[in-house]
Design a protein around this motif. Structure first.
Motif, PDB file in Angstrom:
ATOM      1  N   ARG A  87      70.246  55.351   3.742  1.00  0.00           N
ATOM      2  CA  ARG A  87      70.401  55.300   5.197  1.00  0.00           C
ATOM      3  C   ARG A  87      69.222  55.966   5.884  1.00  0.00           C
ATOM      4  N   ARG A  88      68.824  57.142   5.379  1.00  0.00           N
ATOM      5  CA  ARG A  88      67.735  57.883   6.033  1.00  0.00           C
ATOM      6  C   ARG A  88      66.413  57.147   5.900  1.00  0.00           C
ATOM      7  N   ILE A  89      66.143  56.556   4.731  1.00  0.00           N
ATOM      8  CA  ILE A  89      64.915  55.769   4.576  1.00  0.00           C
ATOM      9  C   ILE A  89      64.907  54.628   5.581  1.00  0.00           C
ATOM     10  N   ALA A  90      65.998  53.863   5.645  1.00  0.00           N
ATOM     11  CA  ALA A  90      66.064  52.724   6.572  1.00  0.00           C
ATOM     12  C   ALA A  90      65.864  53.182   8.015  1.00  0.00           C
ATOM     13  N   ASP A  91      66.498  54.295   8.397  1.00  0.00           N
ATOM     14  CA  ASP A  91      66.370  54.799   9.767  1.00  0.00           C
ATOM     15  C   ASP A  91      64.941  55.242  10.078  1.00  0.00           C
ATOM     16  N   LEU A  92      64.323  56.003   9.167  1.00  0.00           N
ATOM     17  CA  LEU A  92      62.967  56.491   9.412  1.00  0.00           C
ATOM     18  C   LEU A  92      61.943  55.359   9.398  1.00  0.00           C
TER      19      LEU A  92
END
Length: 137
Positions: A87-92
């Motif tokens: 999730r964090r990779i996709a968001d960043l």
């Protein structure tokens, strides 16, 4: 000590750098990886001599801004940690490059301490006398 490979199509150096930093920041935030523990191969394929192929697997439509992120890391992270990482990779990536989260494909491959060499032909993290997983006598 994660090893990250990022592959994209027709990407300039600034976007490649932003993708690499987004993944590194996500690893630091979600898995507690030390900030200076960065090992990455960032590749932009030109669509002529090297290419990326993708389909709309699971009904998730991809386009040519697709980003493949392959992470090799030591085993032991929980499913919750990995889900938070994705999730964090996709968001960043979305925040820093405008790439839609649907175009971010992430895989994780896990291994053990003996599976790493950081130079000098040595397995720096391996216990003395340890055999690699699957080694045959």
């Amino acid at each position: 000590m994660p090893f990250v490979r990022i592959d994209t199509l027709g990407t300039d150096p600034a976007r490649l750098d932003a993708l690499g930093q987004a993944v590194q920041d996500a690893l630091v935030e979600t898995l507690g990886v030390p900030p200076a523990d960065r090992f990455q191969v960032l590749t932009s394929h030109d669509g002529v001599t090297s290419m990326l192929r993708h389909d709309d697997y699971l009904g998730i439509r991809k386009d040519d801004s697709v980003v493949f992120v392959a992470i090799t890391m030591r085993a032991g992270r929980s499913a919750e940690q990995k889900t938070a990482l994705y999730r964090r990779i996709a968001d960043l990536v979305h925040e820093r490059t405008g790439t839609e989260p649907r175009n971010v494909v992430i895989t994780v491959t896990e291994n053990t301490l003996v599976d790493w060499s950081f130079g000098d032909g040595e397995a720096q993290y391996a216990p003395a006398g340890a055999e690699p997983a699957g080694a045959q006598p």
